[in-house]
Write a protein that holds these residues in place. Structure first.
Motif, PDB file in Angstrom:
ATOM      1  N   VAL A 106     -20.061 -14.977  87.584  1.00 46.69           N
ATOM      2  CA  VAL A 106     -19.675 -14.802  86.190  1.00 46.69           C
ATOM      3  C   VAL A 106     -19.438 -16.154  85.528  1.00 46.69           C
ATOM      4  N   ARG A 107     -19.490 -16.135  84.199  1.00 47.22           N
ATOM      5  CA  ARG A 107     -19.155 -17.299  83.384  1.00 47.22           C
ATOM      6  C   ARG A 107     -18.005 -16.902  82.481  1.00 47.22           C
ATOM      7  N   ARG A 108     -16.998 -17.762  82.406  1.00 45.68           N
ATOM      8  CA  ARG A 108     -15.854 -17.528  81.523  1.00 45.68           C
ATOM      9  C   ARG A 108     -16.262 -17.917  80.111  1.00 45.68           C
ATOM     10  N   MET A 109     -16.048 -17.031  79.173  1.00 44.96           N
ATOM     11  CA  MET A 109     -16.540 -17.215  77.818  1.00 44.96           C
ATOM     12  C   MET A 109     -15.545 -17.873  76.866  1.00 44.96           C
ATOM     13  N   ILE A 110     -14.306 -18.113  77.310  1.00 44.50           N
ATOM     14  CA  ILE A 110     -13.304 -18.696  76.428  1.00 44.50           C
ATOM     15  C   ILE A 110     -12.583 -19.837  77.151  1.00 44.50           C
ATOM     16  N   PRO A 111     -11.926 -20.720  76.397  1.00 44.39           N
ATOM     17  CA  PRO A 111     -11.149 -21.800  77.030  1.00 44.39           C
ATOM     18  C   PRO A 111      -9.979 -21.240  77.836  1.00 44.39           C
ATOM     19  N   SER A 112      -9.501 -22.034  78.762  1.00 43.67           N
ATOM     20  CA  SER A 112      -8.423 -21.611  79.646  1.00 43.67           C
ATOM     21  C   SER A 112      -7.321 -22.655  79.665  1.00 43.67           C
ATOM     22  N   HIS A 113      -6.107 -22.213  79.932  1.00 47.79           N
ATOM     23  CA  HIS A 113      -5.031 -23.188  80.112  1.00 47.79           C
ATOM     24  C   HIS A 113      -5.254 -23.998  81.384  1.00 47.79           C
ATOM     25  N   TYR A 114      -6.073 -23.480  82.304  1.00 48.59           N
ATOM     26  CA  TYR A 114      -6.406 -24.225  83.520  1.00 48.59           C
ATOM     27  C   TYR A 114      -7.282 -25.446  83.213  1.00 48.59           C
ATOM     28  N   THR A 115      -7.994 -25.416  82.080  1.00 52.78           N
ATOM     29  CA  THR A 115      -8.881 -26.526  81.702  1.00 52.78           C
ATOM     30  C   THR A 115      -8.364 -27.238  80.453  1.00 52.78           C
ATOM     31  N   ASP A 116      -7.050 -27.239  80.269  1.00 53.99           N
ATOM     32  CA  ASP A 116      -6.414 -27.865  79.103  1.00 53.99           C
ATOM     33  C   ASP A 116      -6.976 -27.327  77.792  1.00 53.99           C
ATOM     34  N   HIS A 117      -7.265 -26.039  77.765  1.00 48.70           N
ATOM     35  CA  HIS A 117      -7.740 -25.331  76.574  1.00 48.70           C
ATOM     36  C   HIS A 117      -9.086 -25.838  76.073  1.00 48.70           C
ATOM     37  N   TRP A 145      -8.610 -12.476  84.955  1.00 54.28           N
ATOM     38  CA  TRP A 145      -9.112 -12.421  83.587  1.00 54.28           C
ATOM     39  C   TRP A 145      -9.468 -10.994  83.202  1.00 54.28           C
ATOM     40  N   ASN A 146      -9.383 -10.720  81.911  1.00 57.99           N
ATOM     41  CA  ASN A 146      -9.901  -9.473  81.377  1.00 57.99           C
ATOM     42  C   ASN A 146     -11.427  -9.540  81.481  1.00 57.99           C
ATOM     43  N   GLN A 147     -12.058  -8.463  81.935  1.00 60.54           N
ATOM     44  CA  GLN A 147     -13.504  -8.455  82.114  1.00 60.54           C
ATOM     45  C   GLN A 147     -14.271  -8.691  80.821  1.00 60.54           C
ATOM     46  N   LYS A 148     -13.641  -8.433  79.681  1.00 62.53           N
ATOM     47  CA  LYS A 148     -14.331  -8.603  78.397  1.00 62.53           C
ATOM     48  C   LYS A 148     -14.692 -10.056  78.120  1.00 62.53           C
ATOM     49  N   VAL A 149     -13.997 -11.010  78.728  1.00 63.21           N
ATOM     50  CA  VAL A 149     -14.284 -12.422  78.472  1.00 63.21           C
ATOM     51  C   VAL A 149     -15.127 -13.040  79.580  1.00 63.21           C
ATOM     52  N   LEU A 150     -15.616 -12.216  80.498  1.00 64.14           N
ATOM     53  CA  LEU A 150     -16.466 -12.694  81.588  1.00 64.14           C
ATOM     54  C   LEU A 150     -17.876 -12.164  81.404  1.00 64.14           C
ATOM     55  N   GLU A 151     -18.852 -13.028  81.617  1.00 67.99           N
ATOM     56  CA  GLU A 151     -20.260 -12.654  81.471  1.00 67.99           C
ATOM     57  C   GLU A 151     -20.933 -12.775  82.830  1.00 67.99           C
ATOM     58  N   VAL A 152     -21.611 -11.703  83.264  1.00 67.50           N
ATOM     59  CA  VAL A 152     -22.349 -11.735  84.521  1.00 67.50           C
ATOM     60  C   VAL A 152     -23.581 -12.624  84.348  1.00 67.50           C
ATOM     61  N   ILE A 153     -23.809 -13.522  85.325  1.00 66.00           N
ATOM     62  CA  ILE A 153     -24.955 -14.430  85.267  1.00 66.00           C
ATOM     63  C   ILE A 153     -25.714 -14.399  86.595  1.00 66.00           C
ATOM     64  N   THR A 154     -26.909 -14.969  86.574  1.00 65.14           N
ATOM     65  CA  THR A 154     -27.714 -15.055  87.791  1.00 65.14           C
ATOM     66  C   THR A 154     -27.493 -16.402  88.471  1.00 65.14           C
ATOM     67  N   LYS A 155     -27.971 -16.531  89.710  1.00 62.29           N
ATOM     68  CA  LYS A 155     -27.858 -17.804  90.420  1.00 62.29           C
ATOM     69  C   LYS A 155     -28.587 -18.921  89.671  1.00 62.29           C
ATOM     70  N   VAL A 156     -29.709 -18.587  89.056  1.00 59.79           N
ATOM     71  CA  VAL A 156     -30.482 -19.583  88.297  1.00 59.79           C
ATOM     72  C   VAL A 156     -29.663 -20.086  87.112  1.00 59.79           C
ATOM     73  N   GLU A 157     -29.014 -19.177  86.391  1.00 60.90           N
ATOM     74  CA  GLU A 157     -28.175 -19.578  85.253  1.00 60.90           C
ATOM     75  C   GLU A 157     -26.987 -20.414  85.705  1.00 60.90           C
ATOM     76  N   ALA A 158     -26.466 -20.125  86.894  1.00 65.19           N
ATOM     77  CA  ALA A 158     -25.300 -20.843  87.408  1.00 65.19           C
ATOM     78  C   ALA A 158     -25.624 -22.296  87.752  1.00 65.19           C
ATOM     79  N   THR A 159     -26.864 -22.564  88.111  1.00 65.61           N
ATOM     80  CA  THR A 159     -27.237 -23.920  88.517  1.00 65.61           C
ATOM     81  C   THR A 159     -27.688 -24.769  87.339  1.00 65.61           C
ATOM     82  N   ASN A 160     -27.886 -24.164  86.164  1.00 67.75           N
ATOM     83  CA  ASN A 160     -28.327 -24.935  84.973  1.00 67.75           C
ATOM     84  C   ASN A 160     -27.165 -25.588  84.293  1.00 67.75           C
TER      85      ASN A 160
END
Length: 77
Positions: free
Chosen positions: A21-32, A62-77
Motif C-alpha cells: 500500500v501507499r499512504r495518501m496523506i502526510p503523517s506525524h511520523y514524517t514530520d507532516h 491507519w484508516n483504510q480510506k487513506v491507503l491505496e493498494v499498489i503493485t510491486k512495480v509501482e512500489a519500486t518507481n
C-alpha cells in the motif's frame, strides 16, 4: 458471535494481509510531510489496518480510506 465473524462492507474490506500500500496523506511520523510511503499490510481490522512502512521502519495503524493498494512495480518507481 465472535468479533472476526462480523460482516463488513466491501469498502471496509478493501485491504488484505500482505497487500502493498501507499499512504495518501502526510503523517506525524514524517514530520507532516507528504512522503508517498510504501508499506505492507500486517493486519486488517476494518475500518483500520496495521501497516509496516519502509520509510519510517515503524508499524502504523491507519484508516483504510487513506491507503491505496499498489503493485510491486509501482512500489519500486
Amino acid at each position: 458471535m465472535r468479533h472476526d465473524d462480523w460482516e463488513f462492507s466491501p469498502e471496509e474490506k478493501k485491504l488484505t494481509t500482505g497487500d502493498l500500500v501507499r499512504r495518501m496523506i502526510p503523517s506525524h511520523y514524517t514530520d507532516h510531510k507528504h512522503s508517498d510511503a510504501v508499506g505492507v499490510v500486517l493486519k486488517v481490522f476494518p475500518p483500520l489496518a496495521k501497516v509496516y512502512f519502509y520509510d519510517t521502519n515503524k508499524e502504523e495503524t491507519w484508516n483504510q480510506k487513506v491507503l491505496e493498494v499498489i503493485t510491486k512495480v509501482e512500489a519500486t518507481n
